[in-house]
Design a protein around this motif. Sequence first.
Motif, PDB file in Angstrom:
ATOM      1  N   MET A   1       0.749  -1.354  -0.052  1.00  0.00           N
ATOM      2  CA  MET A   1      -0.045  -0.004  -0.006  1.00  0.00           C
ATOM      3  C   MET A   1       0.875   1.188   0.154  1.00  0.00           C
ATOM      4  O   MET A   1       1.645   1.461   0.867  1.00  0.00           O
ATOM      5  N   ARG A   2       0.725   1.926  -0.967  1.00  0.00           N
ATOM      6  CA  ARG A   2       1.425   3.199  -0.857  1.00  0.00           C
ATOM      7  C   ARG A   2       0.823   4.378  -0.552  1.00  0.00           C
ATOM      8  O   ARG A   2      -0.421   4.650  -0.767  1.00  0.00           O
ATOM      9  N   ILE A   3       1.222   5.152   0.395  1.00  0.00           N
ATOM     10  CA  ILE A   3       0.501   6.462   0.728  1.00  0.00           C
ATOM     11  C   ILE A   3       1.361   7.752   0.497  1.00  0.00           C
ATOM     12  O   ILE A   3       0.885   8.682   1.034  1.00  0.00           O
ATOM     13  N   SER A   4       2.317   7.514  -0.104  1.00  0.00           N
ATOM     14  CA  SER A   4       3.043   9.001  -0.587  1.00  0.00           C
ATOM     15  C   SER A   4       2.818   9.298  -1.982  1.00  0.00           C
ATOM     16  O   SER A   4       2.278   8.677  -2.857  1.00  0.00           O
ATOM     17  N   GLY A   5       3.176  10.654  -2.060  1.00  0.00           N
ATOM     18  CA  GLY A   5       3.143  11.348  -3.557  1.00  0.00           C
ATOM     19  C   GLY A   5       4.160  11.193  -4.465  1.00  0.00           C
ATOM     20  O   GLY A   5       4.975  10.284  -4.130  1.00  0.00           O
ATOM     21  N   PRO A   6       4.188  11.756  -5.389  1.00  0.00           N
ATOM     22  CA  PRO A   6       5.348  11.853  -6.576  1.00  0.00           C
ATOM     23  C   PRO A   6       6.609  12.334  -5.881  1.00  0.00           C
ATOM     24  O   PRO A   6       6.684  13.003  -5.076  1.00  0.00           O
ATOM     25  N   THR A   7       7.521  11.965  -6.530  1.00  0.00           N
ATOM     26  CA  THR A   7       8.981  12.230  -6.077  1.00  0.00           C
ATOM     27  C   THR A   7       9.437  13.698  -6.806  1.00  0.00           C
ATOM     28  O   THR A   7       9.310  13.363  -8.241  1.00  0.00           O
ATOM     29  N   ASP A   8       9.893  14.392  -6.199  1.00  0.00           N
ATOM     30  CA  ASP A   8      10.557  15.563  -6.816  1.00  0.00           C
ATOM     31  C   ASP A   8      12.129  15.320  -7.224  1.00  0.00           C
ATOM     32  O   ASP A   8      12.365  14.373  -6.949  1.00  0.00           O
ATOM     33  N   ARG A   9      12.894  16.549  -7.966  1.00  0.00           N
ATOM     34  CA  ARG A   9      13.931  16.304  -8.514  1.00  0.00           C
ATOM     35  C   ARG A   9      15.115  15.851  -7.549  1.00  0.00           C
ATOM     36  O   ARG A   9      16.232  15.439  -7.752  1.00  0.00           O
ATOM     37  N   ARG A  10      14.749  16.159  -6.155  1.00  0.00           N
ATOM     38  CA  ARG A  10      15.758  15.961  -5.298  1.00  0.00           C
ATOM     39  C   ARG A  10      15.655  14.486  -4.502  1.00  0.00           C
ATOM     40  O   ARG A  10      16.293  14.236  -3.692  1.00  0.00           O
ATOM     41  N   GLY A  11      14.807  13.660  -4.945  1.00  0.00           N
ATOM     42  CA  GLY A  11      14.434  12.547  -4.747  1.00  0.00           C
ATOM     43  C   GLY A  11      13.515  12.377  -3.225  1.00  0.00           C
ATOM     44  O   GLY A  11      13.412  11.533  -2.709  1.00  0.00           O
ATOM     45  N   VAL A  12      13.047  13.785  -2.766  1.00  0.00           N
ATOM     46  CA  VAL A  12      12.017  13.843  -1.762  1.00  0.00           C
ATOM     47  C   VAL A  12      10.648  13.428  -2.328  1.00  0.00           C
ATOM     48  O   VAL A  12      10.095  14.166  -3.242  1.00  0.00           O
ATOM     49  N   ARG A  24      -8.531   4.412  -3.427  1.00  0.00           N
ATOM     50  CA  ARG A  24      -7.297   4.176  -2.742  1.00  0.00           C
ATOM     51  C   ARG A  24      -7.290   4.400  -1.364  1.00  0.00           C
ATOM     52  O   ARG A  24      -7.914   5.410  -0.663  1.00  0.00           O
ATOM     53  N   ALA A  25      -6.466   3.600  -0.760  1.00  0.00           N
ATOM     54  CA  ALA A  25      -6.695   3.326   0.962  1.00  0.00           C
ATOM     55  C   ALA A  25      -6.149   4.601   1.472  1.00  0.00           C
ATOM     56  O   ALA A  25      -4.829   5.141   1.083  1.00  0.00           O
ATOM     57  N   ARG A  26      -6.566   5.236   2.422  1.00  0.00           N
ATOM     58  CA  ARG A  26      -5.967   6.413   3.141  1.00  0.00           C
ATOM     59  C   ARG A  26      -5.978   6.236   4.554  1.00  0.00           C
ATOM     60  O   ARG A  26      -7.229   6.144   5.183  1.00  0.00           O
ATOM     61  N   PRO A  27      -4.821   5.998   5.354  1.00  0.00           N
ATOM     62  CA  PRO A  27      -4.759   5.366   6.549  1.00  0.00           C
ATOM     63  C   PRO A  27      -5.166   6.671   7.484  1.00  0.00           C
ATOM     64  O   PRO A  27      -4.841   8.036   7.233  1.00  0.00           O
ATOM     65  N   ARG A  28      -5.491   6.212   8.612  1.00  0.00           N
ATOM     66  CA  ARG A  28      -5.655   7.169   9.933  1.00  0.00           C
ATOM     67  C   ARG A  28      -4.619   7.202  10.759  1.00  0.00           C
ATOM     68  O   ARG A  28      -4.322   5.948  11.352  1.00  0.00           O
ATOM     69  N   VAL A  29      -3.780   8.296  11.050  1.00  0.00           N
ATOM     70  CA  VAL A  29      -2.722   8.170  11.895  1.00  0.00           C
ATOM     71  C   VAL A  29      -3.047   8.847  13.332  1.00  0.00           C
ATOM     72  O   VAL A  29      -3.694  10.028  13.448  1.00  0.00           O
ATOM     73  N   LEU A  30      -2.864   8.132  14.457  1.00  0.00           N
ATOM     74  CA  LEU A  30      -3.319   9.014  15.818  1.00  0.00           C
ATOM     75  C   LEU A  30      -1.958   9.713  16.194  1.00  0.00           C
ATOM     76  O   LEU A  30      -0.971   8.896  16.376  1.00  0.00           O
ATOM     77  N   PHE A  31      -1.912  11.154  16.499  1.00  0.00           N
ATOM     78  CA  PHE A  31      -0.961  11.574  16.954  1.00  0.00           C
ATOM     79  C   PHE A  31      -1.035  11.698  18.632  1.00  0.00           C
ATOM     80  O   PHE A  31      -2.370  12.115  19.180  1.00  0.00           O
ATOM     81  N   GLU A 409       4.456   4.467   5.675  1.00  0.00           N
ATOM     82  CA  GLU A 409       4.098   3.242   4.405  1.00  0.00           C
ATOM     83  C   GLU A 409       5.084   2.151   4.801  1.00  0.00           C
ATOM     84  O   GLU A 409       4.539   1.237   4.761  1.00  0.00           O
ATOM     85  N   GLU A 410       6.331   2.233   5.103  1.00  0.00           N
ATOM     86  CA  GLU A 410       6.996   1.217   5.439  1.00  0.00           C
ATOM     87  C   GLU A 410       6.632   0.390   6.740  1.00  0.00           C
ATOM     88  O   GLU A 410       6.577  -0.968   6.769  1.00  0.00           O
ATOM     89  N   LEU A 411       6.184   0.868   7.635  1.00  0.00           N
ATOM     90  CA  LEU A 411       5.607   0.274   8.877  1.00  0.00           C
ATOM     91  C   LEU A 411       4.258  -0.356   8.655  1.00  0.00           C
ATOM     92  O   LEU A 411       4.159  -1.457   8.970  1.00  0.00           O
TER      93      LEU A 411
END
Length: 433
Positions: A1-12, A24-31, A409-411
């Motif tokens: 499952m990917r939750i990130s957007g496109p990559t810019d020219r710096r690789g971020v 598209r699945a969109r997770p909920r994160v508890l702060f 995403e990794e976790l």
Amino acid sequence: MRISGPTDRRGVTAPAAGRWSAGRARPRVLFLATSYPVYEGAAEGVFVARLAESLIPFVRVLVLAPCPPAAAKRSPRARGRKRVRVVCLRYAPARLRLLAQGPGGIPASLARRPWLWVLVPALLWAMFVGARRALRGACLLHAHWAVCGAVGGLAARLRGRPVVTTLRGEDVNRAARSFVHRLVLRACVALSSRVVVVSEALAQRVRRLVQAADPIVIPNGVGPEFFELDPPSRGDHFEVLFIGSLIPRKRPDLLVEALRTVPGARLTLLGDGPERPHLESMARAEGLSRRVRFMGQVAPERVLEYLSSAEAVVVSSEREGRPNALLEAMAAGRAVVVSDFDGAAEVVEDGVSGLMFPRGDADALAARLRSLQEDPAMVRRLGQAARARMRSLGLRWEDTAARYARLYEELLSEHGGAAGEDGMERGGRNGAA
């Protein structure tokens, strides 16, 4: 499952634009945090709020934090394109909720009012119960500060949810001096799936204190509005600015002492705290009352107003993680004068992108301020270099959020993609938590 957007020219990884695509699945994160600006105009833990708001393109965020008595009379905070929902921890009657959310956080509150120790167990229990309940509908816990990582980490372990804990500086600094705080830090590391710190110096400190720790460095960011501020101009006074809580470890007293030998300079202090009466007394005793302005706590949105007239911004702390006041001043193109706390040199190159002085040395601070007062060209040069330094480091909130999104995403992938459908949102639904 990917939750990130496109990559810019710096690789971020850059934030995704617009709404999430259908299906598209969109997770909920508890702060979970002990400091968060729960109402409009509040300043406590504002950097946690900036992160939460910057994460909106990636995830839904639900914040669990103690609410001070004033919160009941104020409008709830709702910034950004979509609302970040805040749930208050009610650990005591409203008028007694004085333990968290004050200048300097819980440690400063306990130092000012020792009787608040009786509320500590109630707060910890409320954090545990609240986190365990909220995690029924969240895929992941993101705890801020070690105590939240320890208490929330236990709740998440019982729910089978992964945990990210961000250590921000003072929680680690206290662990180096206190056995109890060291136990809390060790529990936090043991119960966290990933530990994040805001500077490399802080990462090294954590490794020394907890051998099993392998922290990841994700610095805080800065909003784009700071990069747009015009250069300062010299007025009737050489304007010096301090931004932060008036607490002992921030050493605002050094600025008042230094001002005695910087004639023509005017100091403005943004912030409040237990040191204010002492500082006001110092200013009166030294005949500086007309040259020292105490503005109290101001809304984060007003900081730019004061930065616009400042020629120099001073960070005089004994200990820090990586203060956002420093990052914002540099992004705003202001000359910064910074004590040599651990990690300062990661951002400031002495004589190039700012000036540094030995911690606790008011005479050295005064000498740096006089050199800036006497050389407006140096003020401009250091300010330009500071802004260029911030651009080169890529310290924007959108970059910080993208790095956290990749970590989430990794976790979540390691934990089977998602911790139950109750923590997911499908495209097309309202993104507000």
